[in-house]
Write an enzyme that holds these catalytic residues in place. Structure first.
Site, short mmCIF file in Angstrom:
data_model
loop_
_atom_site.label_atom_id
_atom_site.label_comp_id
_atom_site.label_asym_id
_atom_site.label_seq_id
_atom_site.Cartn_x
_atom_site.Cartn_y
_atom_site.Cartn_z
N HIS A 1 51.60 -19.77 25.07
CA HIS A 1 50.78 -20.81 24.34
C HIS A 1 51.49 -22.15 23.86
O HIS A 1 50.85 -23.34 23.80
CB HIS A 1 50.36 -20.12 22.91
CG HIS A 1 49.56 -18.78 22.99
ND1 HIS A 1 50.26 -17.76 23.74
CD2 HIS A 1 48.24 -18.50 23.00
CE1 HIS A 1 49.13 -17.07 23.75
NE2 HIS A 1 48.19 -17.40 23.38
N TYR B 1 45.94 -17.72 15.24
CA TYR B 1 46.04 -16.29 15.42
C TYR B 1 46.70 -15.65 14.25
O TYR B 1 46.13 -14.43 13.76
CB TYR B 1 47.01 -15.87 16.30
CG TYR B 1 46.55 -16.56 17.81
CD1 TYR B 1 45.79 -15.78 18.61
CD2 TYR B 1 47.09 -17.84 18.24
CE1 TYR B 1 45.41 -16.36 19.70
CE2 TYR B 1 46.62 -18.05 19.59
CZ TYR B 1 45.72 -17.51 20.45
OH TYR B 1 45.19 -17.85 21.67
N GLU C 1 39.31 -15.96 17.17
CA GLU C 1 40.08 -14.86 17.60
C GLU C 1 39.93 -13.79 16.37
O GLU C 1 39.98 -12.38 16.85
CB GLU C 1 41.58 -15.26 17.28
CG GLU C 1 42.28 -16.21 18.20
CD GLU C 1 41.94 -15.72 19.73
OE1 GLU C 1 42.12 -14.64 20.02
OE2 GLU C 1 41.77 -16.49 20.58
N HIS D 1 38.21 -6.93 22.47
CA HIS D 1 38.59 -8.25 21.87
C HIS D 1 38.08 -9.66 22.81
O HIS D 1 37.54 -10.46 22.08
CB HIS D 1 40.04 -8.58 21.82
CG HIS D 1 40.57 -9.99 21.45
ND1 HIS D 1 40.69 -10.29 20.27
CD2 HIS D 1 40.78 -10.79 22.15
CE1 HIS D 1 41.17 -11.44 20.02
NE2 HIS D 1 41.17 -11.97 21.28
N GLU D 2 38.23 -9.70 24.08
CA GLU D 2 37.73 -10.86 24.89
C GLU D 2 36.29 -10.76 24.90
O GLU D 2 35.61 -11.71 25.00
CB GLU D 2 38.40 -10.61 26.28
CG GLU D 2 39.85 -10.70 26.42
CD GLU D 2 40.58 -12.15 25.88
OE1 GLU D 2 39.73 -13.08 25.97
OE2 GLU D 2 41.48 -11.92 25.30
N HIS E 1 34.91 -12.58 22.06
CA HIS E 1 34.79 -14.30 22.38
C HIS E 1 33.69 -14.56 23.06
O HIS E 1 32.84 -15.55 22.90
CB HIS E 1 36.22 -14.61 23.23
CG HIS E 1 37.21 -14.80 22.39
ND1 HIS E 1 37.47 -15.37 21.49
CD2 HIS E 1 38.46 -14.13 22.61
CE1 HIS E 1 38.87 -15.37 20.95
NE2 HIS E 1 39.36 -14.52 21.63
N HIS F 1 47.20 -14.13 31.77
CA HIS F 1 47.08 -13.99 30.46
C HIS F 1 45.50 -14.05 30.24
O HIS F 1 44.72 -14.66 30.65
CB HIS F 1 47.52 -15.33 29.62
CG HIS F 1 47.75 -15.36 28.36
ND1 HIS F 1 48.30 -14.77 27.22
CD2 HIS F 1 46.51 -15.70 27.53
CE1 HIS F 1 48.16 -14.84 26.14
NE2 HIS F 1 46.89 -15.51 25.87
N ALA F 2 45.25 -13.00 29.37
CA ALA F 2 43.74 -12.53 29.12
C ALA F 2 43.15 -13.73 28.57
O ALA F 2 43.64 -14.44 27.43
CB ALA F 2 43.59 -11.30 28.44
#
Length: 632
Positions: free
Chosen positions: A507, A517, A405, A377-378, A381, A347-348
């Site tokens: 999750h 989210y 997020e 996206h990552e 963060h 899971h990323a």
């Protein structure tokens, strides 16, 4: 006499150096305030060290899933929990929350929240064991092949997901759905029950009625749960149009025996294990099939793209905004592809190790369009971590759980634009004709809009469990009743109280609050609109400067605004930093609805033309004596 640590000496010098300026600004610098600042500076350094130790242990486990590493991680958590509890008790017994200094008051408020650390050592260990056992099961679950039942080595990614994406055999899809939920979900019912029991206890020790209320308080807005409910209602008419159209087209393909005319959509047909996005099977219901989608994978293959190249492009994007480059340690210490020699949690996720700009990503990346966006996206963060790195440990986070997020997604919104894909040489055209635009908006909506009922349900369900609004014998049917009521989807096979499906989602196993989210899917469009305006890429009623074809790449003005927004961390209330960034003070669905408005108008006309029924009734896949209605 003991030698005073160098860091304390420097802290004193810094505090006294700042004293005249503070007095000039009218801030209090009484002896008690100075003592408080020194106390929190010292405790933040110790907290930073604990966070560093915890994330190292967790990363080791997540990148090498063994019971030895799991136990080592729990031991670190347990040891630090004692110190966190002592710190919180020390703050609660002081008058720091009444300090004249606003920064001291805010730090005291945040650090007095003990969370699970409030539990006694035995209960804390039991809770961590329950959570990590669910995580380990999720990471190591394999299922049996539909075509070769003796081969039980298939993992969720890539094996099961490949079949969910490409098979059009309802029986095969139902097989994999059931295999996964039986093994990743039902086996964990006892661990989940232990998790619920102990989080309820922790919540009471933190002076909250339930663990749901403990989660909600992180939004620092007593009205935020109501705002979430109101936002969901505002978006539901759009979702109902998508749901009705997709159900109609699925029924055309699979027939009336598989897809009902007016009921819930069987979720195994939607290309995703949890029915949280439907774009993997878009070929079944593309608005204009004669118009090909933007497919950058072929260009990637032709240009010899590698996983490294995907991350380099993401790094270049942030640097084009005048933001920080990825540090060398990122490239040396991240896990960017699936290793062959051990099991990992694929899971990323993005990681901040609270020391020397040590930031990393853990994900099993492949070279395709999906991962192209996930990488950006990552890295959003990661950029957030780097921008608020100068904040004390207590403020190294987002002021609203949804912001982190949303920051990852807002960059992806620019990156997925036709304009940007042309800029980096992956497509030939930077502007879409109207039919292609509808196709692309529809594809995005199958991820962005379809997600909203799912994201809403994940925590509405857990809130109800935490608040004991659903009795334990009805935990599973209550879950599916909510999935049906809020999203109009259902399991492909009947589920009873002998089954238990919520832990089939990562999750839930990992104790991750999920309404962040949902909130992020709204905030990201508010952020996007603000950044596009600053970059000169958006103007209301200008057909050449629309939100869905905005790319802020290279805009230093947008970059400066984003950097300032991120650099605050959680040192200020989220409404303060949101107003500084966007001019707004509330979560607002209007930017999202504006972004998708061309599609919304098209769907209303097309559904009317086809006579598509909208809405759905109750699912018939659970016992009829399940819970009552949950409508907000």
């Amino acid at each position: 006499m003991a030698k005073m640590p160098v860091i304390w000496v420097l802290s004193l010098l810094l505090v006294f150096a700042a004293w005249p300026e503070a007095l000039a600004e009218g801030n209090s610098c009484s002896a008690s305030t100075l003592d408080a600042r020194l106390f929190f500076e010292r405790e933040n350094e110790l907290l930073r060290q604990r966070y560093h130790e915890e994330y190292l242990a967790s990363y080791t486990y997540n990148t090498n899933v063994t019971d030895e590493n799991r136990q080592a991680m729990i031991a670190v958590y347990a040891r630090n929990a004692v110190q966190n509890k002592q710190l919180a008790e020390k703050i609660k017994s002081s008058d720091y929350t009444q300090s004249e200094d606003a920064d001291v008051r805010r730090q005291a408020l945040h650090l007095s929240k003990m969370g699970a650390s409030a539990l006694d050592p035995d209960d804390y260990l039991a809770l961590q064991n329950a959570i990590s056992s669910m995580q380990s099961n999720y990471a190591t679950t394999n299922v049996c092949s539909y075509t070769n039942r003796s081969d039980c080595s298939l993992s969720l990614e890539p094996h099961i997901q490949e079949r969910l994406s490409n098979s059009r055999d309802p029986a095969e899809l139902a097989w994999y759905w059931r295999e996964w939920h039986d093994k990743a979900g039902t086996t964990q019912k006892d661990n989940f029950a232990e998790y619920v029991r102990l989080t309820r206890k922790a919540a009471r020790l933190n002076d909250h009625r339930s663990y749901a209320d403990y989660w909600v308080q992180f939004y620092e807005d007593a009205d935020f749960e109501r705002q979430l409910d109101a936002s969901f209602k505002q978006l539901l008419p759009f979702y109902r149009q998508i749901h009705g159209y997709v159900r109609y087209r699925l029924r055309q393909h699979y027939g009336e025996d598989v897809v009902p005319a007016e009921g819930n959509i069987p979720m195994h047909l939607l290309g995703n294990m949890w029915g949280q996005s439907w774009n993997e099977v878009i070929d079944l219901f593309t608005p204009y099939p004669e118009k090909p989608f933007v497919d950058i994978k072929a260009s990637m293959v032709q240009q010899n793209y590698t996983v490294q190249k995907l991350f380099e492009l993401g790094d270049q994007y942030f640097q084009s905004l005048g933001m920080r480059a990825l540090p060398p340690s990122f490239w040396n210490l991240s896990l960017l592809t699936r290793p062959d020699d051990r099991q990992v949690v694929c899971h990323a996720s993005a990681w901040d190790f609270y020391q020397d700009s040590d930031v990393r990503i853990k994900m099993c990346t492949e070279v395709d369009m999906h991962y192209f966006f996930v990488v950006h996206h990552e890295l959003g963060h990661i950029q957030y971590y780097l921008q608020y790195e100068q904040q004390p440990a207590v403020f190294r986070g987002a002021p609203n759980p949804g912001f982190h997020e949303a920051v990852g997604d807002v960059i992806a919104l620019s990156v997925m634009s036709a304009k940007h894909l042309k800029t980096i040489g992956l497509t030939d055209s930077g502007r879409l004709d109207e039919k292609s635009r509808i196709n692309e908006l529809f594809k995005q909506a199958l991820s962005k809009i379809v997600f909203l009922p799912f994201g809403y349900t994940m925590d509405k369900y857990r809130y109800a469990v935490f608040r004991n609004e659903i009795e334990e014998p009805q935990w599973n049917c209550g879950f599916w009743q909510m999935r049906s009521e809020y999203g109009g989807v259902e399991s492909p096979v009947p589920r009873t109280d002998k089954d238990f499906d919520p832990p089939a989602k990562y999750h839930i196993d990992a104790d991750v609050e999920y309404l962040r989210y949902f909130a992020a899917h709204i905030f990201q469009f508010q952020f996007h609109k603000a950044l596009c305006s600053l970059a000169g890429q958006y103007a209301p009623n200008d057909s050449r400067r629309t939100l869905d074809n905005c790319d802020i790449f290279g805009s230093k003005e947008a970059g400066r605004a984003l950097s300032k927004f991120l650099s605050h961390g959680s040192s200020l209330h989220w409404k303060v930093v949101l107003q500084e960034f966007t001019g707004e003070t509330e979560m607002d669905t209007s930017a999202l609805l504006e972004y998708f408005d061309p599609l919304y108008q098209w769907l209303k006309q097309e559904n009317s033309r086809l006579g598509v029924p909208l809405g759905w009734g109750e699912t018939n896949k659970i016992p009829s004596d399940c819970c009552g209605q949950f409508s907000t």
